[in-house]
Design a protein around this motif. Structure first.
Motif, short mmCIF file in Angstrom:
data_model
loop_
_atom_site.label_atom_id
_atom_site.label_comp_id
_atom_site.label_asym_id
_atom_site.label_seq_id
_atom_site.Cartn_x
_atom_site.Cartn_y
_atom_site.Cartn_z
N SER A 113 0.72 -1.23 -0.10
CA SER A 113 0.24 0.10 -0.03
C SER A 113 0.88 1.18 0.01
O SER A 113 1.95 1.23 0.51
N ALA A 114 0.24 2.20 -0.57
CA ALA A 114 0.81 3.55 -0.44
C ALA A 114 0.02 4.59 0.31
O ALA A 114 -0.98 4.68 0.19
N SER A 115 0.80 5.31 0.90
CA SER A 115 -0.08 6.41 1.67
C SER A 115 0.04 7.72 0.80
O SER A 115 0.94 8.72 0.97
N THR A 116 -1.05 7.68 -0.14
CA THR A 116 -1.15 8.91 -0.97
C THR A 116 -2.38 9.58 -0.74
O THR A 116 -3.37 9.03 -0.15
#
Length: 102
Positions: free
Chosen positions: A99-102
């Protein structure tokens, strides 16, 4: 030559960590147990797999070649287990989630 899958797995972990102590920690084994298994594997070859210089563990060129082959052997064993479970109707596999925290 009567090396075991377990010895190959231990050897691979030693090669990856470049340390018997770290390999033992990651394998949840004692350091002497890893050392014994590593010695038992090395005793089956006329050419050394590892060298200790100034308390530092080094993998020889021959050891690196054996590690590559051992990795393939272990991967094929995992494939056999996967195929067996698939034919039994127990389909399993590895799931990787990122996951990416964008």
């Amino acid at each position: 030559m009567n090396y075991t899958i377990h010895q190959l797995q231990i050897f691979l972990k030693v090669v990856q960590t470049k340390s018997i102590t770290k390999a033992a920690e990651e394998l949840f084994m004692t350091q002497p147990a890893v050392s014994i298994q590593l010695k038992n594997l090395q005793d089956q070859f006329d050419i050394p797999l590892t060298e200790v210089v100034s308390r530092q563990l080094y993998v020889t060129d021959f050891g690196n070649e054996i590690a590559i082959l051992a990795e393939r052997v272990i991967q094929e064993l995992e494939n056999i287990n996967y195929k067996t479970q698939a034919f039994q109707g127990i389909l399993s596999g590895k799931l990787r989630i990122s996951s990416a925290s964008t």
